[in-house]
Design a protein around this motif. Sequence first.
Motif, PDB file in Angstrom:
ATOM      1  N   ARG A 178       0.831  -1.199   0.000  1.00 34.46           N
ATOM      2  CA  ARG A 178       0.000   0.000   0.000  1.00 34.46           C
ATOM      3  C   ARG A 178       0.870   1.256   0.000  1.00 34.46           C
ATOM      4  O   ARG A 178       2.078   1.182   0.287  1.00 34.46           O
ATOM      5  N   PRO A 179       0.283   2.423  -0.315  1.00 36.72           N
ATOM      6  CA  PRO A 179       1.067   3.667  -0.337  1.00 36.72           C
ATOM      7  C   PRO A 179       1.795   3.963   0.967  1.00 36.72           C
ATOM      8  O   PRO A 179       2.866   4.585   0.955  1.00 36.72           O
ATOM      9  N   ASP A 180       1.243   3.513   2.120  1.00 40.51           N
ATOM     10  CA  ASP A 180       1.918   3.771   3.393  1.00 40.51           C
ATOM     11  C   ASP A 180       3.020   2.761   3.700  1.00 40.51           C
ATOM     12  O   ASP A 180       3.643   2.821   4.755  1.00 40.51           O
ATOM     13  N   GLY A 181       3.262   1.818   2.750  1.00 38.49           N
ATOM     14  CA  GLY A 181       4.328   0.839   2.928  1.00 38.49           C
ATOM     15  C   GLY A 181       3.883  -0.460   3.565  1.00 38.49           C
ATOM     16  O   GLY A 181       4.650  -1.427   3.588  1.00 38.49           O
ATOM     17  N   SER A 182       2.678  -0.526   4.119  1.00 39.73           N
ATOM     18  CA  SER A 182       2.193  -1.773   4.712  1.00 39.73           C
ATOM     19  C   SER A 182       1.937  -2.798   3.616  1.00 39.73           C
ATOM     20  O   SER A 182       1.649  -2.446   2.467  1.00 39.73           O
ATOM     21  N   MET A 183       2.044  -4.072   3.967  1.00 38.02           N
ATOM     22  CA  MET A 183       1.954  -5.136   2.969  1.00 38.02           C
ATOM     23  C   MET A 183       1.048  -6.258   3.426  1.00 38.02           C
ATOM     24  O   MET A 183       0.849  -6.484   4.617  1.00 38.02           O
ATOM     25  N   THR A 184       0.504  -6.973   2.456  1.00 43.52           N
ATOM     26  CA  THR A 184      -0.197  -8.219   2.721  1.00 43.52           C
ATOM     27  C   THR A 184       0.369  -9.299   1.797  1.00 43.52           C
ATOM     28  O   THR A 184       0.816  -9.017   0.692  1.00 43.52           O
ATOM     29  N   LEU A 185       0.342 -10.521   2.281  1.00 42.63           N
ATOM     30  CA  LEU A 185       0.724 -11.691   1.497  1.00 42.63           C
ATOM     31  C   LEU A 185      -0.506 -12.558   1.364  1.00 42.63           C
ATOM     32  O   LEU A 185      -0.992 -13.104   2.362  1.00 42.63           O
TER      33      LEU A 185
END
Length: 292
Positions: A178-185
């Motif tokens: 995401r734009p804020d750098g958070s991620m999902t796998l």
Amino acid sequence: MFTWWLTASAMLILAGCASSPETDHSSRYTLSQDRAPAGDFDVSGLEDAQPRYEAPRAAGNKSPYTVWGKSYRVLGSNEGYVATGTASWYGEKFHGHKTSNGETFDMYEMSAAHKSLRIPGYARVTNLDNGRSVIVRVNDRGPFHGDRLIDLSYAAAKKLGYQARGTARVEVAAITVRPDGSMTLAGEPFVPGDRGTLVASGVAADTDVGSGARGLFVQLGSFSSRDPAEALLNRARSVLENPMRVRAIDTQSGRFHRVQVGPFRDEATARRTQSLLEARGFSQSVLLTDSH
């Protein structure tokens, strides 16, 4: 992997890299058949692709598109994508040529081609036969040969240990940034290489560690199917005598099978074990707090 632009109004025609047909009518390639680079390319120090947010692009994401009379659609979002299938690889024939989104293919980088994932994007690819995983940047289209799911660069295939065989059974799980750098796998919260403490959620099942209080675990991987989890568990048991388990977690994205070593009574002991595992090739571990 390559892209042919015929005219401004013509449809984009794409062909598969290592899975390209035996007769290649394109004059842009020096080699008629793909092959591995000469010499012994050492991938022991090659790092995974580092997922980062990249703004959506039009290049390479035309949907639908047609290849050899068959139509394909690009996903509207990679969020939650996970699939199993056959992986192949591409190398010297396509090295230095343009990918489907206009970048230059480098067979020594950790990259991949996929028919439907939005590009550029990222994915974790796991070899279901040996439990090894890599993270690749998806920036190309294909493969369009048979029922193959993904084409990896030569380097990525070698890290997964199937470059000599040509293909492997794999799981592909998309990493969304995401734009804020958070991620999902595959829809689950994810931080590559994070050794911080995570709090697991969901309903546990199929554990092989006895019941007890909450404790610390070193998690080695998380899979949508049990087979690769068991393969990774067996690898870990070959180098370590600690208690370990495959824990099934039900989430909004489906059931995931997590390979965990522990429990540990204190963080210092858990981190020492994590360092030992990383030194023995388990490079994507995370330390988490879990309930049995």
